[in-house]
Structures are given as C-alpha cells and as structure tokens.
Design a protein around this motif. Structure first.
Motif, mmCIF file in Angstrom:
data_model
loop_
_atom_site.group_PDB
_atom_site.id
_atom_site.type_symbol
_atom_site.label_atom_id
_atom_site.label_comp_id
_atom_site.label_asym_id
_atom_site.label_seq_id
_atom_site.Cartn_x
_atom_site.Cartn_y
_atom_site.Cartn_z
ATOM 1 N N VAL A 76 90.063 16.265 146.559
ATOM 2 C CA VAL A 76 89.820 17.692 146.343
ATOM 3 C C VAL A 76 88.866 17.822 145.160
ATOM 4 N N PRO A 77 88.058 18.888 145.114
ATOM 5 C CA PRO A 77 87.038 18.995 144.071
ATOM 6 C C PRO A 77 87.596 19.573 142.764
ATOM 7 N N GLY A 78 86.910 19.275 141.677
ATOM 8 C CA GLY A 78 87.238 19.913 140.402
ATOM 9 C C GLY A 78 87.882 18.975 139.400
ATOM 10 N N ARG A 79 87.440 19.101 138.151
ATOM 11 C CA ARG A 79 87.960 18.264 137.077
ATOM 12 C C ARG A 79 89.457 18.494 136.866
ATOM 13 N N ARG A 126 95.291 26.444 147.741
ATOM 14 C CA ARG A 126 94.654 25.814 146.574
ATOM 15 C C ARG A 126 93.291 25.310 147.016
ATOM 16 N N LEU A 127 92.294 26.197 146.940
ATOM 17 C CA LEU A 127 90.944 25.921 147.433
ATOM 18 C C LEU A 127 90.995 25.409 148.869
ATOM 19 N N GLN A 128 91.680 26.166 149.701
ATOM 20 C CA GLN A 128 91.858 25.815 151.108
ATOM 21 C C GLN A 128 90.742 26.433 151.946
ATOM 22 N N VAL A 186 84.562 30.396 154.088
ATOM 23 C CA VAL A 186 85.593 31.197 153.441
ATOM 24 C C VAL A 186 86.685 30.262 152.938
ATOM 25 N N VAL A 187 86.951 30.322 151.644
ATOM 26 C CA VAL A 187 87.932 29.463 150.983
ATOM 27 C C VAL A 187 88.983 30.356 150.320
ATOM 28 N N ASP A 188 90.231 29.907 150.323
ATOM 29 C CA ASP A 188 91.316 30.699 149.740
ATOM 30 C C ASP A 188 91.842 30.024 148.480
ATOM 31 N N SER A 189 92.057 30.819 147.434
ATOM 32 C CA SER A 189 92.539 30.307 146.154
ATOM 33 C C SER A 189 93.727 31.131 145.683
ATOM 34 N N TYR A 190 94.756 30.439 145.191
ATOM 35 C CA TYR A 190 95.946 31.092 144.646
ATOM 36 C C TYR A 190 95.748 31.527 143.198
#
Length: 462
Positions: A279-282, A318-320, A330-334
């Motif tokens: 998954v992406p992101g530090r 979570r960035l789904q 289209v991405v979904d974030s909590y």
C-alpha cells in the motif's frame, strides 16, 4: 460450547451488532459456539455475514428483540441509556457488558497484541492479522474494519496469538492485558472524552501499565506525543522503539515509493532488512515496521514476518480503490482527523504523480470539528479541489455555531479551492462536472461519505 467461550457470554445480545467493533466480537463468539443475537439500526452486508454464522439479527431497536434468556447484553459507549433494549435488560436483570470487557474475555488465555494510537490502528492490526495468517500462525483477530469482505473484521483462529485493535476514544483499552502493546502515535482527539493532552498521556500510561509482566511495548520514536509518553514511563515495561529517528531500536533507513507500493529498509538487530509494503504512503510503511517489531517481540523471526507483510493489500476504507470510469479513479479514505487527512493526501500525491486530486470530505463529529476544523481546512489545501459536506453527527448532538463552514473558511484562507454541498444527493453530479480524465477522486471521512464512491462512478461518462 467451544473451549475458551466465557459462560456468561454463551447467549449474548448485542445492541448495535452491525458496528465495526461490535460485529467482530459477535463473530468470534458465534465461531466459538455462542448463540448470538442482536439488533442494529439498519440492515447491512455485515448483518448478513453474521446471520450466515447462525446469529439472529433484528433491524431497528425494540424491547421485544431482547430474549428473556439472554446471558448478557453487550453495548458500546455509543449506546444511549434510553435504548429500549437496554431498558428491558435492566427490567429483566440481565447483566450489561461493555464491548471492551467482552473482547478482553475473548483474549484471556491467549497471547494478545493490542494495537493503540490516535491513527493507524486498523491498518496495523490488519497487517499483523494477514501476515501471521500467511505464516500459518492461525491468529484470532478483531479489527475496526473489513479486510476483503463484509464480516472479515474478526476471526476465531486456532493459534495462540490474538491481535486486537485497542480503542482509546472512551478509555476502553484500559481493559486489556496484552503481551505486546503497540502505540503508533499520541495526539489530542475525542474531545468529548479528553480535555487536554495531559489526560491523553495519562490514559496511554494506564494502557502501558496493563502490559503483562515480561511483555513488551512497541512505540514510535518519531512521533512527539509518543516520545513524550516514553519519557514519562518508569522503565518497568520493556520498550522497543521504531522509526526514522537515529535512536530508534528498529530504525527505518528508507521508504522508496513504487507506485501503489513501497520498498522499506530497516535496521533490526544491527542488520539491514528490506521488504515490500503493498500500500502507498510513508505512514503505512511505518505501520508495517511497528507490526514487524511486535512480531519479533513475540519471537517470530523478522526474516519470516517481513516478506509475509507484503500479503497485506489494504483494508476497506483505507485508501481503497472503488473503481474507475471515464479515466477517473475513485478512492475511499476513512481519514477524519487532520493528521490522517494529510497523510492520505500526501500518499495519494506521491502515488498519483501529476494527476489532479479532488476530495469529497465529510467532517465527523461536531466536537472534533469545533476543535480541529481549522486544521482540517489546512489539510484540504493539499488537494487540487475539494467538496465539503455537512458534519456527520454519529453519536453527538449538534453544537451551536459548529458547522462545516469552519473548515471551509480555513481551507479558503489556506488557498484551497473548496465548494460547499449540503445535499449528498447532489454530489455525483457536482463531482462529474469537476472531474476530467486522469483525475483521482478521494471520498474522505468516517461517516456515510463512503457510500458516494459507486454513485460518483455511475455518474461519470462511460
């Protein structure tokens, strides 16, 4: 009745059984042989998943839903005292059990890992659950979100490890006695229950004090709130720090973005170890390192756990990725706290390159908006354009003067392009008018904004 099932919970009734935390406990109890029943405000795929396990799920709340022979009634802090099923329980003399006490009972006799922190709990718990399963460890787990299907937020496994998300919002994580505790970060949030950082630190100190003798605390060496907590501890618990700081016990040497993945290199026990996070992101890379350190504390070889962590490919919300239409993803974030919002937007920016990022943001809770509305608006300035909805109240009553306008004003002051939309039904049309091929749309928030993704995709040209 399966071994390990507390007798007092052999016929539990859950009020709000469809919720993320409640449904997980209900699922584990059903898998252990309990006769599970409960109610929820609306039907859902989660409710159907529980029914498939033999649970009785009522829709709506009514005194008649509670069976006279229920062994206990399980509630969360969100259940109001005037709930008719709770009132009926008192009339019948049926014990009322908080969900944290129920979860603590399920962990009894196993080797618990409790994952705490203001942000990242669900992701880190999921990473551990997935990687330990990939290694054949058969963990039990209770997560605040679904992995890949409705009802996949919990499992009764055959192994000795139990991985649980430990919620600080109502101090319920004080009930657990973990062998390994993870603290990802410590920030002021949940303003209805905490008045200051001092109260937050005291609460986390109590949680650390619950680690069993001989157990381990895994805690961030980078996050200032976590570092302050570490300084306040008396040294009675073995502590392992992780992060990019030079003094970290498990030091992150590099996080190299590779599209929607990252290659992470850490120094552990004096030797470098490189593995992939899918998954992406530090911030997600750091969550994986926390999971790695926790597994090592339980005696799982890091060289085995590191590659297994790549089996984690995300958790719902979570960035789904919800889909793509007309060249628009289209991405979904909590994300609903400014730190989470910033982290997810930065991760999307790194993964999306030059693509425009359009955000549909729904604030969560009046109290959080009152305290952090300015910071939310500043986070939205990282997007190319944003649409802001009305506040999702969840369990709270409105607070006079607290509206989404607090966020919108702060966002515009930070130079952001923001549009206010009060009717969710208008969102698909508004976003379709904004989006162009190559854009990325991010629906963001802890409320029902998640339902908008498919509707936006349907409205985009085919």
């Amino acid at each position: 009745m399966a071994p390990g099932l507390p007798t007092a919970m052999d016929r539990p009734h859950f009020i709000g059984i469809g919720g993320a935390g409640m449904s997980g406990i209900a699922k584990i109890l059903a898998q252990r042989g309990a006769k599970v029943a409960g109610s929820d405000a609306r039907d859902s795929a989660t409710a159907d998943a529980l029914r498939a396990l033999g649970a009785t799920v009522h829709i709506g709340h009514a005194a008649g839903h509670l069976a006279d022979d229920a062994s206990c009634v399980v509630v969360s802090s969100a259940i109001r005292e005037d709930n008719p099923e709770l009132v009926r329980a008192a009339e019948l003399g049926i014990p009322v059990v908080h969900r944290s006490d129920a979860l603590a009972a399920l962990m009894d006799g196993l080797r618990p890992i409790a994952v705490a922190g203001t942000h990242g709990k669900t992701t880190t718990t999921s990473m551990l659950a997935v990687s330990l399963t990939a290694l054949g460890r058969e963990p039990s787990y209770a997560i605040g979100g679904d992995l890949d299907a409705p009802g996949s937020n919990a499992l009764h496994g055959g192994g000795e490890i139990f991985v649980a998300e430990a919620d600080e919002s109502d101090r319920s994580f004080h009930k657990y006695a973990p062998e390994v505790a993870i603290i990802l970060n410590v920030e002021l949030d949940h303003h209805a229950n905490y008045a200051s950082m001092e109260e937050i630190h005291q609460s986390f100190e109590t949680f650390v004090g619950r680690v069993v003798p001989g157990g381990t605390l895994v805690i961030s060496a980078d996050h200032e709130g976590a570092r302050e907590l570490t300084r306040r501890l008396d040294g009675s618990v073995r502590t392992v720090t992780y992060g990019e700081s030079a003094d970290a016990d498990v030091r992150v040497l590099s996080v190299v973005p590779q599209g929607l993945r990252s290659e992470v290199t850490v120094e552990l026990d004096g030797a470098p170890l490189t593995f992939t996070v899918s998954v992406p992101g530090r911030h997600y890379a750091h969550n994986a390192v926390a999971a790695l350190a926790a597994g090592a504390a339980l005696g799982i070889p890091a060289a085995e756990l590191a590659p297994a962590l790549a089996a984690y490919t995300g958790v719902k919300r979570r960035l789904q990725l919800k889909g793509e239409a007309a060249g628009v993803q289209v991405v979904d974030s909590y994300a609903h706290h400014p730190t989470e919002m910033t982290a997810d937007l930065e991760a999307m920016r790194a993964a999306a390159g030059d693509a425009r990022i359009l955000v549909v943001f729904q604030p969560h809770l009046f109290s959080r908006t009152r305290e952090l509305g300015k910071e939310m608006g500043q986070s939205l300035s990282l997007a190319d354009a944003s649409v802001v909805l009305d506040i999702y109240p969840a369990r709270e009553d409105p607070i006079p003067g607290v509206t989404s306008e607090l966020i919108i004003e702060a966002a515009r002051a930070a130079g952001a392009d923001v549009t206010a939309v009060h009717d969710q039904a208008e969102i698909p049309e508004v976003v379709a008018g904004m989006a162009k091929p190559g854009d990325l749309v991010l629906t963001m928030g802890a409320g029902d904004v998640t339902d908008l993704g498919p509707r936006i995709l349907d409205r985009l040209p085919k």
